[in-house]
Design a protein around this motif. Structure first.
Motif, mmCIF file in Angstrom:
data_model
loop_
_atom_site.group_PDB
_atom_site.id
_atom_site.type_symbol
_atom_site.label_atom_id
_atom_site.label_comp_id
_atom_site.label_asym_id
_atom_site.label_seq_id
_atom_site.Cartn_x
_atom_site.Cartn_y
_atom_site.Cartn_z
ATOM 1 N N SER A 198 0.840 -1.195 0.000
ATOM 2 C CA SER A 198 0.000 0.000 0.000
ATOM 3 C C SER A 198 0.877 1.248 0.000
ATOM 4 O O SER A 198 2.010 1.237 0.488
ATOM 5 N N VAL A 199 0.332 2.341 -0.544
ATOM 6 C CA VAL A 199 1.087 3.581 -0.673
ATOM 7 C C VAL A 199 0.453 4.647 0.202
ATOM 8 O O VAL A 199 -0.749 4.884 0.136
ATOM 9 N N ASP A 200 1.268 5.290 1.016
ATOM 10 C CA ASP A 200 0.815 6.382 1.874
ATOM 11 C C ASP A 200 0.941 7.689 1.093
ATOM 12 O O ASP A 200 2.052 8.123 0.765
ATOM 13 N N ALA A 201 -0.186 8.313 0.774
ATOM 14 C CA ALA A 201 -0.181 9.529 -0.044
ATOM 15 C C ALA A 201 0.654 10.633 0.589
ATOM 16 O O ALA A 201 1.340 11.390 -0.105
ATOM 17 N N LYS A 202 0.614 10.733 1.922
ATOM 18 C CA LYS A 202 1.360 11.790 2.604
ATOM 19 C C LYS A 202 2.854 11.582 2.454
ATOM 20 O O LYS A 202 3.617 12.544 2.255
ATOM 21 N N LYS A 203 3.305 10.340 2.514
ATOM 22 C CA LYS A 203 4.740 10.061 2.366
ATOM 23 C C LYS A 203 5.213 10.376 0.945
ATOM 24 O O LYS A 203 6.312 10.898 0.758
ATOM 25 N N VAL A 204 4.387 10.042 -0.043
ATOM 26 C CA VAL A 204 4.749 10.375 -1.430
ATOM 27 C C VAL A 204 4.805 11.889 -1.606
ATOM 28 O O VAL A 204 5.717 12.425 -2.248
ATOM 29 N N GLU A 205 3.850 12.590 -1.018
ATOM 30 C CA GLU A 205 3.815 14.054 -1.124
ATOM 31 C C GLU A 205 5.046 14.676 -0.466
ATOM 32 O O GLU A 205 5.645 15.619 -1.006
ATOM 33 N N ASN A 206 5.442 14.163 0.695
ATOM 34 C CA ASN A 206 6.638 14.690 1.368
ATOM 35 C C ASN A 206 7.890 14.464 0.520
ATOM 36 O O ASN A 206 8.759 15.337 0.416
ATOM 37 N N PHE A 207 7.980 13.277 -0.084
ATOM 38 C CA PHE A 207 9.113 12.983 -0.969
ATOM 39 C C PHE A 207 9.108 13.948 -2.153
ATOM 40 O O PHE A 207 10.163 14.478 -2.550
ATOM 41 N N TYR A 208 7.949 14.177 -2.715
ATOM 42 C CA TYR A 208 7.790 15.078 -3.861
ATOM 43 C C TYR A 208 8.285 16.483 -3.512
ATOM 44 O O TYR A 208 9.076 17.084 -4.257
ATOM 45 N N HIS A 209 7.854 17.036 -2.375
ATOM 46 C CA HIS A 209 8.251 18.397 -2.011
ATOM 47 C C HIS A 209 9.727 18.476 -1.610
ATOM 48 O O HIS A 209 10.345 19.546 -1.731
ATOM 49 N N GLN A 210 10.300 17.365 -1.190
ATOM 50 C CA GLN A 210 11.716 17.360 -0.846
ATOM 51 C C GLN A 210 12.592 17.471 -2.090
ATOM 52 O O GLN A 210 13.625 18.151 -2.077
ATOM 53 N N TRP A 211 12.176 16.831 -3.180
ATOM 54 C CA TRP A 211 13.028 16.740 -4.369
ATOM 55 C C TRP A 211 12.542 17.580 -5.537
ATOM 56 O O TRP A 211 13.347 17.969 -6.390
ATOM 57 N N TYR A 212 11.256 17.882 -5.617
ATOM 58 C CA TYR A 212 10.735 18.738 -6.687
ATOM 59 C C TYR A 212 10.764 20.192 -6.195
ATOM 60 O O TYR A 212 9.759 20.761 -5.800
ATOM 61 N N THR A 213 11.942 20.786 -6.210
ATOM 62 C CA THR A 213 12.109 22.173 -5.777
ATOM 63 C C THR A 213 12.516 23.021 -6.979
ATOM 64 O O THR A 213 13.218 22.545 -7.877
ATOM 65 N N PRO A 214 12.095 24.293 -7.036
ATOM 66 C CA PRO A 214 12.339 25.116 -8.241
ATOM 67 C C PRO A 214 13.803 25.299 -8.578
ATOM 68 O O PRO A 214 14.160 25.458 -9.754
#
Length: 480
Positions: A198-214
């Motif tokens: 199962s995938v935790d949406a919050k964990k994916v979102e945190n990973f996204y904001h950590q690495w997808y930076t301008p």
């Protein structure tokens, strides 16, 4: 011609040259305009008024890939593009559908998203004279860059639909690539790895904001677009992005490929493929001397391939040959790939060895050198006409490749002048010297066979090949 990928970005051995007494600094092509917003988001734009009918190409490069994943995050970099390709925070479903209906280039299809070890690339190809689509495309790309929505619904849809996300390399399980990975930092970080459980949406979102930076993103655009309009739209779409890289970017590293003899099975293989692979010494191309030395080696590889292809035309037995050269993470190698049925493998290998041995000892026939030289002269004379008709997708992809491999993307004028210097100094003696050096290198023998086929002893093939290419000294009793 099968598998002939001798690219602009493949480096050869850096050797002394008499082409230029002093290296000249290479200057980036000023036709590519560049800018950076206050939040660190950068953009590069090539305006092509001479190609008003070409499609407008957009590429959003995010400097993160599967290397950034920890054990519990495996598959996140592959899942995120699936989410953002099928949803948008600021575009309606109707507008997003309309964008996708117009964003696929059927002539030169390019994957909408590519995930690799150290980058993720998003691509759009839009028709010209559609400012509405360009506006929507920039809004959607800004959603990708910082406004992606992660919830159980978007994750479930992404995992179910499996949008068009590919990887680079395209087949990370390829036996030759797996061999190439030995001893590298890339092992255990395959791009394209599906998330498990199962995938935790919050964990994916945190990973996204950590690495997808301008500050870790660059937008590339090539096409006939008004510069002022584009600058305004980029500022509107991307200036509000927030975030900054706090974690150092993992550095991908490859070791030089060791000379090896390998036999493997593959479910994707349709017939035997024997790859003769050797390392290339690669240096970033920052000055004219390095560029001209690269051209020497590149032309040497092309001469070798053309010589072999000419022999195959005369032989006419269904044997196929390809030359595939790559540079990845400052390591480069070439593979001479022989595709042939199993029952003709040894015969074809011996024929190949005899041709290579003859080329090394006797050099390229003068008529073949003259033909190759004249072809390069003609191509140089047609340089600006060819550039004017080069599609925008080729221009933008070339820009991406050059920057990823530390190559200065020079203007056609400097290219023409340096290329003239190079060709003026080229002789058949120099080319044959380079051929001899290339054909004296240590090589790996990698045989990929279809799964379930009777295995072939690769060592036997190698030994038979070397008896022709590298014969040992004649015993004393045979010399008398």
């Amino acid at each position: 011609m099968q598998g002939n990928k001798i690219g602009y970005l493949i480096g050869g051995a850096i050797l002394a040259t008499t082409c230029l007494a002093q290296a000249e600094t290479l200057h980036p092509d000023p036709a590519w305009q560049q800018g950076t917003l206050e939040n660190g988001f950068s953009w590069q734009f090539l305006q092509t008024p001479q190609r008003p009918n070409d499609k407008i190409q957009l590429r959003l490069l995010v400097k993160t890939g599967s290397l950034a994943e920890k054990n519990q995050q495996r598959g996140y970099t592959y899942l995120i593009p699936k989410v953002v390709l099928s949803s948008s925070k600021d575009l309606s479903s109707k507008k997003l559908e309309n964008l996708w209906n117009n964003a696929i280039d059927t002539k030169n299809p390019f994957p909408p998203a590519i995930v690799s070890y150290d980058f993720t690339l998003y691509s759009l190809s839009l028709p010209n004279n559609r400012s509405d689509l360009l506006k929507d495309a920039l809004i959607w790309l800004s959603d990708i860059a910082g406004g992606a929505v992660f919830n159980p619904e978007t994750l479930a849809h992404a995992m179910k639909e499996g949008e068009h996300v590919t990887t680079f390399p395209s087949d990370v399980q390829d036996p030759v690539w797996r061999t190439r990975l030995q001893g590298s930092t890339l092992i255990g970080h395959d791009p394209g790895m599906p998330v498990s459980g199962s995938v935790d949406a919050k964990k994916v979102e945190n990973f996204y904001h950590q690495w997808y930076t301008p500050d870790a993103m660059t937008l590339y655009i090539a096409g006939h677009v008004d510069n002022r309009f584009l600058s305004e739209r980029i500022n509107q779409a991307f200036s509000s992005l927030k975030g900054k890289r706090q974690t150092p970017v993992p550095v991908p590293r490859l070791l030089p490929l060791k000379a090896a003899t390998i036999g493997v099975e593959s479910e994707q293989a349709r017939q035997d493929r024997l790859s003769l692979t050797w390392n290339l010494n690669w240096l970033p191309i920052k000055d004219s001397q390095t560029l001209i030395q690269y051209w020497q080696n590149d032309l040497t590889r092309e001469a070798l391939y053309r010589y072999l292809q000419l022999g195959l035309k005369e032989k006419r037995d269904g044997m196929q040959l390809g030359l595939d050269c790559q540079v990845l993470y400052q390591r480069a190698n070439c593979s001479l790939n022989l595709d042939v049925p199993t029952d003709k493998l040894m015969e074809s290998t011996l024929y190949l060895a005899s041709r290579l041995s003859s080329l090394r000892e006797n050099g390229l026939p003068q008529e073949q050198f003259d033909e190759l030289y004249n072809q390069k002269r003609t191509q140089l004379q047609q340089l600006f006409a060819m550039y004017a008709h080069t599609d925008t997708d080729i221009l933008i992809n070339q820009r991406l490749l050059s920057q990823q491999n530390n190559v200065i993307d020079i203007a056609p004028e400097q290219f023409q002048r340096l290329r003239q210097t190079f060709l003026s100094s080229l002789t058949s003696q120099l080319l044959n010297k380079k051929l001899k050096e290339m054909l004296s290198q240590e090589i790996s023998f990698i045989l990929v066979q279809p799964k379930g086929e009777a295995s072939v002893d690769v060592n036997q093939i190698k030994n038979s090949f070397n008896q022709i290419m590298r014969p040992g000294p004649v015993p004393e009793k045979l010399r008398n």
